[in-house]
Design an enzyme around this catalytic site. Structure first.
Site, PDB file in Angstrom:
ATOM      1  N   GLY A  94     -16.928  98.040  -7.519  1.00 31.11           N
ATOM      2  CA  GLY A  94     -16.304  97.017  -8.351  1.00 31.11           C
ATOM      3  C   GLY A  94     -15.924  95.822  -7.492  1.00 31.11           C
ATOM      4  O   GLY A  94     -16.050  95.854  -6.258  1.00 31.11           O
ATOM      5  N   ASP A  95     -15.513  94.740  -8.163  1.00 29.54           N
ATOM      6  CA  ASP A  95     -15.003  93.555  -7.465  1.00 29.54           C
ATOM      7  C   ASP A  95     -16.040  92.884  -6.562  1.00 29.54           C
ATOM      8  O   ASP A  95     -15.689  92.294  -5.534  1.00 29.54           O
ATOM      9  CB  ASP A  95     -13.748  93.910  -6.619  1.00 29.54           C
ATOM     10  CG  ASP A  95     -12.709  94.622  -7.450  1.00 29.54           C
ATOM     11  OD1 ASP A  95     -12.484  94.183  -8.586  1.00 29.54           O
ATOM     12  OD2 ASP A  95     -12.162  95.626  -6.980  1.00 29.54           O
ATOM     13  N   ALA A 116     -10.675  96.872 -15.593  1.00 30.52           N
ATOM     14  CA  ALA A 116     -11.505  95.848 -14.955  1.00 30.52           C
ATOM     15  C   ALA A 116     -10.745  94.531 -14.840  1.00 30.52           C
ATOM     16  O   ALA A 116      -9.849  94.247 -15.619  1.00 30.52           O
ATOM     17  CB  ALA A 116     -12.765  95.625 -15.771  1.00 30.52           C
ATOM     18  N   GLY A 117     -11.124  93.753 -13.839  1.00 32.53           N
ATOM     19  CA  GLY A 117     -10.592  92.401 -13.731  1.00 32.53           C
ATOM     20  C   GLY A 117     -11.709  91.509 -13.228  1.00 32.53           C
ATOM     21  O   GLY A 117     -12.169  91.671 -12.111  1.00 32.53           O
ATOM     22  N   HIS A 118     -12.203  90.640 -14.066  1.00 39.56           N
ATOM     23  CA  HIS A 118     -13.292  89.757 -13.655  1.00 39.56           C
ATOM     24  C   HIS A 118     -12.759  88.355 -13.408  1.00 39.56           C
ATOM     25  O   HIS A 118     -12.188  87.739 -14.290  1.00 39.56           O
ATOM     26  CB  HIS A 118     -14.385  89.720 -14.742  1.00 39.56           C
ATOM     27  CG  HIS A 118     -15.124  91.019 -14.866  1.00 39.56           C
ATOM     28  ND1 HIS A 118     -16.047  91.271 -15.836  1.00 39.56           N
ATOM     29  CD2 HIS A 118     -15.068  92.138 -14.111  1.00 39.56           C
ATOM     30  CE1 HIS A 118     -16.527  92.498 -15.665  1.00 39.56           C
ATOM     31  NE2 HIS A 118     -15.946  93.043 -14.638  1.00 39.56           N
ATOM     32  N   GLN A 160     -16.513  97.915 -13.215  1.00 44.34           N
ATOM     33  CA  GLN A 160     -16.460  98.834 -12.069  1.00 44.34           C
ATOM     34  C   GLN A 160     -17.802  98.831 -11.312  1.00 44.34           C
ATOM     35  O   GLN A 160     -18.476  97.823 -11.321  1.00 44.34           O
ATOM     36  CB  GLN A 160     -16.055 100.257 -12.507  1.00 44.34           C
ATOM     37  CG  GLN A 160     -14.591 100.356 -12.946  1.00 44.34           C
ATOM     38  CD  GLN A 160     -14.356  99.939 -14.382  1.00 44.34           C
ATOM     39  OE1 GLN A 160     -15.077 100.342 -15.270  1.00 44.34           O
ATOM     40  NE2 GLN A 160     -13.354  99.131 -14.620  1.00 44.34           N
TER      41      GLN A 160
HETATM   42  P1  IMP Z   1      -9.250 103.975 -13.505  1.00 41.37           P
HETATM   43  O1  IMP Z   1     -10.571 103.385 -13.866  1.00 41.37           O
HETATM   44  O2  IMP Z   1      -8.087 103.072 -13.807  1.00 41.37           O
HETATM   45  O3  IMP Z   1      -9.076 105.365 -14.036  1.00 41.37           O
HETATM   46  O4  IMP Z   1      -9.220 104.139 -11.913  1.00 41.37           O
HETATM   47  C1  IMP Z   1     -10.116 105.013 -11.224  1.00 41.37           C
HETATM   48  C2  IMP Z   1     -10.534 104.396  -9.898  1.00 41.37           C
HETATM   49  O5  IMP Z   1     -11.362 103.269 -10.148  1.00 41.37           O
HETATM   50  C3  IMP Z   1      -9.383 103.873  -9.038  1.00 41.37           C
HETATM   51  O6  IMP Z   1      -9.746 104.045  -7.687  1.00 41.37           O
HETATM   52  C4  IMP Z   1      -9.319 102.394  -9.395  1.00 41.37           C
HETATM   53  O7  IMP Z   1      -8.732 101.619  -8.401  1.00 41.37           O
HETATM   54  C5  IMP Z   1     -10.799 102.090  -9.547  1.00 41.37           C
HETATM   55  N1  IMP Z   1     -11.086 100.973 -10.452  1.00 41.37           N
HETATM   56  C6  IMP Z   1     -11.052 100.976 -11.798  1.00 41.37           C
HETATM   57  N2  IMP Z   1     -11.419  99.783 -12.285  1.00 41.37           N
HETATM   58  C7  IMP Z   1     -11.719  99.018 -11.221  1.00 41.37           C
HETATM   59  C8  IMP Z   1     -12.202  97.681 -11.084  1.00 41.37           C
HETATM   60  O8  IMP Z   1     -12.457  96.966 -12.053  1.00 41.37           O
HETATM   61  N3  IMP Z   1     -12.407  97.232  -9.812  1.00 41.37           N
HETATM   62  C9  IMP Z   1     -12.181  98.019  -8.734  1.00 41.37           C
HETATM   63  N4  IMP Z   1     -11.733  99.275  -8.810  1.00 41.37           N
HETATM   64  C10 IMP Z   1     -11.510  99.766 -10.049  1.00 41.37           C
HETATM   65 MG    MG Z   2     -12.593  93.243 -10.422  1.00 41.42          MG
END
Ligand code: IMP
Ligand code: MG
Length: 335
Positions: A12-13, A41-43, A177
């Site tokens: 991700g990111d 997610a954060g875009h 992700q």
């Molecule tokens: P969850 O998706 O919130 O259940 O988190 C599970 C794992 O995925 C954790 O390690 C989060 O930090 C990571 N994660 C979830 N969404 C993102 C994203 O958009 N960017 C980066 N890491 C993410």
């Molecule tokens: Mg992101």
């Protein structure tokens, strides 16, 4: 029907938002569809000089394109409506453009409360995992059962196959992700609860034969947020974190840094059938003037940017796809 897919090859990111945004500017899409994940997610998107961080809403809204939260997603109503309002306040007509699939699942307060107790995975605590768990346990709440979504709700089949308005569909699938967080291919259990590969895009209602391009997005180094130890042992990673502003766009947590793992990148490129790759954040390596990556058990140290780019290009073309197009880009540079 034509579909392009944007997929993240690491954790991700890597800049999917940036690549999707650039594609929306260039192509004539009728739809942008988010195909997995929720507001974990954060875009980060720079549009006309302004910074936006979106969680649920696909980037088609910035170019007047119908933007759909697909059936593969989970959606948190409060976050969704606050995002709609923020975009509207900034002059983006989100109310008109955003649609939500009636069979997407709702993240409830209960899901959030449960996710808040996580101390094993290091989740974003946005309720993502519990919402998917309930979906697969067949006791989830679908969007069609929540009247708050009635103005935004669509039936995906009617939208894609029975809509007179769109004779020639051209769709951009925007993933969330990344490969290393994929529920099947990632480092289980340190993964998210959805599928983050191209297969996931297809699950949203488009046939495989529609796929034109698969855009893989990576960074020239890797970052990860979550509970496992990921960061390599090198003081330079602290510098990369600061220069690269490597803090979570959803939670603000510092991202752990390591060199690019070329074996994993190759695996992600193969499994996703990537034919275009963008390596982002080249400007950070320009600043630190280090050109390292991990390959097998070794760290490769290139003399300069040209050497590193040449090695990566040759490997990907020889070992993954001889017609692969490869781009290297700085953080706020256009592709
Ligand atoms: P969850 O998706 O919130 O259940 O988190 C599970 C794992 O995925 C954790 O390690 C989060 O930090 C990571 N994660 C979830 N969404 C993102 C994203 O958009 N960017 C980066 N890491 C993410
Ligand atoms: Mg992101």
């Amino acid at each position: 029907m034509i579909a392009d897919i944007v997929v993240d090859l690491q954790y991700g990111d890597c800049g999917k938002g940036k690549v999707s945004h650039a594609l929306c500017e260039k192509k004539k899409y009728t739809h942008v569809i988010r195909y997995n994940g929720g507001c974990n997610a954060g875009h980060t998107i720079y549009h006309e000089g302004k910074k936006f961080v979106t969680h649920h809403i696909p980037c088609g809204v910035f170019y007047g394109i119908r933007s759909v939260i697909g059936p593969g997603c989970v959606i948190h109503p409060e976050t969704f409506f606050s995002e709609i309002n923020k975009l509207e306040e900034a002059g983006i007509p989100a109310k008109k453009l955003v649609k939500v699939a009636n069979n997407a699942h709702v993240i409830t307060d209960f899901h959030r409360a449960q996710d808040n107790k996580d101390n094993k995975i290091g989740t974003t605590k946005r309720g993502n995992g519990p919402a998917y768990r309930d979906k697969y346990d067949r006791r989830g709440l679908r969007v069609e059962e929540d009247p708050r979504f009635s103005k935004y709700m669509i039936n995906m089949y009617e939208e894609l196959y029975e809509n007179e308005k769109f004779k020639e569909l051209e769709i951009l699938f925007e993933g969330a992700q990344g490969f290393g967080l994929d529920i099947d291919w990632g480092d289980y259990p340190f993964v998210t609860s959805s599928h983050c590969t191209v297969g996931s895009a297809i699950l949203n209602g488009v046939p495989p034969k529609a796929i034109r391009d698969v855009w893989g997005v990576a960074k020239i180094y890797e970052t990860y947020v979550g509970a496992k130890v990921f960061e390599g042992e090198d003081e330079i990673f602290e510098e990369i974190r600061e220069l690269g502003e490597e803090y979570g766009s959803t939670t603000g947590r510092p991202r752990q840094i390591n060199w690019l793992d070329f074996d994993m990148l190759k695996m992600a490129a193969n499994i996703n059938g990537v034919n275009k790759i963008v390596f982002n954040k080249m400007d950070i390596f320009d600043k630190i003037d280090k050109w390292n990556l991990l390959y097998g058990p070794n760290m490769y140290q290139f003399q300069n940017r040209d050497d590193m780019e040449f090695w990566i290009k040759s490997k990907l073309i020889l070992e993954v796809d001889e017609e692969m197009e490869i781009f290297f880009s700085g953080d706020k540079e256009k592709i």
